[in-house]
Scaffold this active site. Structure first.
Site: not given
Ligand code: SDX
Length: 428
Positions: A307, A364
């Site tokens: 991320h 996700d």
């Protein structure tokens, strides 16, 4: 802390103010940089070190894994609030009273019918069209049926546009899935809650009584809350920059949907499931795929990992992982890809490559496992992400427009040819 930062260029010193946010984030305000330095700018591919705006909507702390919407912790909101309450909070800045929430929902229901001609546009798409492309097109098409642009100086006008898109977007989401499945494009039932109605519109069979499953309602409500906003991510920055040209709200949202589609962003939830399925089909050898992810010669990435901001755990992934166990358990589903996912996560958390680069499961990584358990097709996973992110996009667009921020227009450093004389084709 000093109030300014000093930059020395060609022996000349320039002071720039430091601004500090309410969570003590510090930024160098370089608004005057080009002017005082005779044209010097900054460059920062991917904007990894560059803030585009000041915002009061969402706070992330990537080192400590903190996510708050308008000051409320994501853990509290996911456990105690409804998606519609969180949408109201993000857009208007406060949690609604019961009266405000009921009025918000009633006004949304008033706007939850779309022009029937939208079905003609939907019919023009092949069944195999990716739902994100369909959704982006239909969202942009809403402008054709609602041409009046939002007067952002009128709270009433802004409110009307907000309830309009909050009402119509779930219909477009449901119809996008039903089109792919060859089902009639029906409406749900306005007597239901917001999320209950979304599920009914998506799953109601034309020849059967629809039976609501509270496990699915709770799971979707929580997933939508967890996806509702995430400060200046790629798709939100897209919504803000498109809106900064004073393009309409629906057009800006349509652009945001397209940005979210990318597999490095919201499209990752589909890519994760496809990756887990590929590992399962390949015999479940997670170590082989970990090696591929670390091999710089191999384009394979461990989707759902890493991320830009979270260099610790993604708090959303922690919540979704628990929810995945609960939902599959409640539904009595044994999904081998959940075990593969957990195996990958365990291995990565002790693998030097991932630990050194601070690559952890993100939002996700587990979400697709729940969507699949709910019977949602894998191509629809990112559409569900967009449904959750809608209130965040609206809130960010509203903040940018009502603050009258300037049109977004980054500079560049030119590295092409210097001036050269034109030659006619016969002289080349
Ligand atoms: C979302 O921004 C947001 O807030 C987004 C989001 C939201 O709510 O809006 O949180 C939603 O988009 C989550 C991210 C979903 N994407 C994926 O899961 C795709 C896989 N992840 C990566 O592609 C990547 O981690 C990003 C895109 C998420 C972040 O990329 P960065 O910040 O640009 O980091 P990078 O690509 O520069 O990677 C740093 C290093 C590199 O290695 P080195 O060059 O240092 O040797 O880490 C490696 C990368 O190769 N790396 C990975 C990896 N992610 C990064 N290696 C293998 N597998 C991965 N997934």
């Amino acid at each position: 802390m000093s109030k300014t930062a000093t930059l020395e260029i060609n022996g000349q010193k320039h002071d720039f103010p430091l601004i500090t946010g309410t969570e003590n984030e510090v930024a160098i305000d370089i608004k005057t940089l080009r002017g005082v330095t005779g044209g010097v700018t900054t460059i920062d591919p991917g904007y990894k070190n560059t803030g585009s705006c000041e915002s009061a909507i969402t706070f992330l702390n990537g080192e400590e894994g903190i996510l708050r919407y308008r000051g409320y912790a994501i853990e509290d909101l996911a456990e105690k609030a409804s998606f519609l309450e969180v949408a109201y909070l993000l857009i208007f800045g406060e949690l609604p009273t019961r009266v405000e929430l009921d009025k918000f929902h009633a006004d949304i229901k008033e706007e939850s019918v779309v022009d029937d001609d939208i079905k003609k546009i939907l019919d023009a798409f092949p069944k195999a069209a990716h739902p994100m492309g369909v959704l982006s097109s239909l969202t942009s098409a809403l402008t054709a049926f609602n041409p009046s642009s939002v007067n952002v100086d009128s709270e009433e006008d802004m409110y009307r546009a907000i309830v309009k898109i909050m009402g119509k977007f779930p219909v477009l989401v449901a119809w996008t899935m039903r089109k792919q499945k060859g089902l009639p494009l029906d409406y749900g039932d306005d007597s239901l809650g917001y999320v209950e109605n979304v599920l009914k519109m998506m799953f109601k069979k034309p020849n059967q009584e629809y039976v609501e499953n509270p496990i699915l309602v709770n799971a979707l409500d929580k997933l939508l809350i967890l996806h509702a906003d995430h400060e200046q991510n790629c798709s939100t920055s897209t919504v803000r920059i498109v809106g900064s040209s004073h393009a309409g709200l629906f057009a800006s949202l349509s652009a945001g949907i397209s940005a979210l589609w990318g597999p490095l962003h919201g499209g990752a939830n589909q890519a994760v499931l496809e990756m887990l399925e590929a590992i399962k089909e390949d015999g479940g050898d997670t170590k082989k795929f970990m090696a591929k992810a670390k091999d710089k010669e191999d384009p394979f990435r461990l989707m759902g990992f890493g991320h830009r901001v979270y260099k610790n755990f993604d708090p959303r992934a922690k919540i979704i992982k628990v929810a995945a166990d609960e939902v599959l358990g409640d539904l009595g589903i044994e999904d081998p890809v959940l075990d593969i996912a957990k195996g990958l996560a365990t291995e990565a958390l002790s693998d030097e490559y991932f630990v050194k680069r601070k690559l952890y499961p993100n939002v996700d990584f587990y979400s697709g496992i729940i969507y699949r358990a709910m019977g949602i097709p894998v191509e629809m996973f990112t559409v569900m992400f967009a449904l959750g992110r809608l209130p965040g996009w609206i809130a960010q667009w509203k903040e940018m427009r009502t603050r009258k921020e300037p049109i977004g227009r980054p500079r560049q450093v030119y590295t092409g040819e210097n001036h050269r004389e034109f030659k006619t084709v016969d002289d080349r």
